[in-house]
Design an enzyme around this catalytic site. Structure first.
Site, short mmCIF file in Angstrom:
data_model
loop_
_atom_site.label_atom_id
_atom_site.label_comp_id
_atom_site.label_asym_id
_atom_site.label_seq_id
_atom_site.Cartn_x
_atom_site.Cartn_y
_atom_site.Cartn_z
N GLY A 29 23.01 -30.41 -15.89
CA GLY A 29 23.73 -29.51 -15.00
C GLY A 29 22.68 -28.75 -14.22
N ASP A 30 22.98 -28.31 -13.03
CA ASP A 30 21.92 -27.84 -12.12
C ASP A 30 21.01 -26.78 -12.73
OD1 ASP A 30 24.00 -25.83 -11.86
OD2 ASP A 30 23.18 -25.27 -9.91
N TYR A 87 30.42 -35.27 -16.34
CA TYR A 87 30.30 -35.95 -15.05
C TYR A 87 29.61 -37.29 -15.24
CZ TYR A 87 25.27 -34.74 -14.40
OH TYR A 87 23.91 -34.64 -14.52
N TYR A 100 33.46 -35.87 -11.47
CA TYR A 100 33.48 -34.74 -12.41
C TYR A 100 34.81 -34.61 -13.14
CZ TYR A 100 29.33 -32.93 -10.00
OH TYR A 100 28.07 -32.77 -9.47
N ASN A 164 22.91 -23.61 -3.69
CA ASN A 164 23.47 -24.87 -4.19
C ASN A 164 24.96 -25.02 -3.89
OD1 ASN A 164 23.10 -27.36 -5.36
ND2 ASN A 164 22.67 -26.60 -7.40
N TYR A 165 25.28 -25.05 -2.61
CA TYR A 165 26.67 -25.08 -2.16
C TYR A 165 27.32 -26.43 -2.40
CZ TYR A 165 30.56 -24.98 1.21
OH TYR A 165 31.79 -25.05 1.81
N LYS A 223 14.16 -25.97 0.73
CA LYS A 223 13.93 -27.37 0.40
C LYS A 223 14.63 -28.25 1.43
CE LYS A 223 15.91 -27.00 -3.68
NZ LYS A 223 16.34 -25.57 -3.74
N ASP A 256 16.63 -29.45 -8.47
CA ASP A 256 16.60 -28.56 -9.64
C ASP A 256 15.21 -28.52 -10.26
OD1 ASP A 256 19.39 -28.40 -9.25
OD2 ASP A 256 19.75 -30.05 -10.65
#
Length: 305
Positions: A29-30, A87, A100, A164-165, A223, A256
């Site tokens: 997970g992120d 996921y 997910y 992290n949209y 990034k 990440d």
């Protein structure tokens, strides 16, 4: 003494490496992926993943996996009857797509006990969270989280945030904008990804993103995949070239792990440009393995190369 590192969010069951009807199961997970890299590269700092767990066998396995790898759970609550999200990664070449199952995941209750949450963030040199952390919480829980993070910052923690949209997690673009701007107000370091910022705020270039966020947060690293990362600090900007990988295996977790490499380097006293170079190397190593989590030795070798 503020010495630990804490990351807040959702760690899910990850299905990857499909071979016929068979899948490999792991945990990712992120914000957990970032903590994994941070922990590998800052082994002398106690690492804590702040979330909420179910009381099912998969949650027990998850907690055991953390412990086996030296990662604690602080005062994260265990919710009766809850379970982790899930996921699956499907690949087209090295590019990934995700499916997910997470709408009732235990992690959505990570701020259900404000006292426990605050306790988990005590004595942390670094507190990290993301826009996905915000997105899985309801409005009241989100305010509880931001209040706890602000308190940790006042107590001496460095606060880092990746917007992290992910549109599918938000009821509207406007709701995401408002929550992310609130989070940036409590952060020392912002680690956005340009395509996300372009989608969410309409930024035309990474320079626009860096300038906009530089007014909100003291230190920004934008990034942009294999394009240079752009550092904005004290009104000045600097581009740092990425590391080209000719044949990536799986790009899951690249951003990440970049965040983990960057934050580990900053905690160790490296300047932002050197931290960005090291972070690029870490991300380049991660895209050459399957799944989001590379072995600690792989991460360390890339960071020190």
């Amino acid at each position: 003494m503020v010495n630990g590192i804490a990351s807040i969010g959702e760690c899910m069951l990850e299905l990857s490496g499909q071979a016929g009807p068979n899948w490999r199961m792991g945990f990712a997970g992120d914000t957990f992926n970032t903590l994994w890299a941070l922990h590998a590269l800052s082994p002398d700092r106690p690492a804590t993943y702040v979330t909420a767990f179910g009381d099912d066998p998969f949650s027990h396995d998850q907690i055991a996996f953390f412990a086996e790898n030296g990662i604690g759970i602080g005062n994260s609550p265990v919710i009766a009857g809850a379970r982790p999200g899930l996921y699956a990664i499907t690949l087209t070449g090295a590019e990934r797509a995700f499916t997910y199952w997470r709408s009732d995941a235990a992690a959505r209750q990570l701020a259900s006990d404000p006292t426990a949450l605050a306790k988990s963030l005590e004595n942390q040199a670094l507190v990290y969270f993301s826009g996905i952390t915000l997105a899985i919480l309801d409005a009241a829980a989100r305010q509880t989280l931001l209040s706890a993070v602000a308190t940790a910052r006042k107590a001496g923690s460095l606060v880092a945030f990746d917007p992290n949209y992910r549109p599918r997690l938000w009821p509207s673009r406007e709701a995401a904008q408002a929550a992310i701007l609130e989070a940036l107000a409590v952060a020392n370091i912002a680690l956005p990804t340009f395509p996300d910022e372009q989608m969410l705020f309409g930024d035309e270039t990474p320079e626009v993103t860096a300038k906009r966020l530089g007014k909100l947060t003291g230190e920004v690293v934008v990034k942009n995949g294999e394009q240079p990362a752009l550092i904005a600090l004290n009104g000045a900007s600097q581009a740092v070239d990425a590391v080209h990988v000719a044949a990536p295996v799986d790009t899951t977790g690249a951003g990440d792990s970049f965040n983990g490499g960057y934050l580990a380097a900053r905690l160790a006293g490296h300047a932002p440009a050197d931290a960005t170079r090291r972070a690029h190397k870490v991300a380049a190593a991660v895209v050459q393995v399957r799944g989001a989590l590379a072995p600690f030795e792989t991460l360390r070798a890339a960071f020190d190369s």
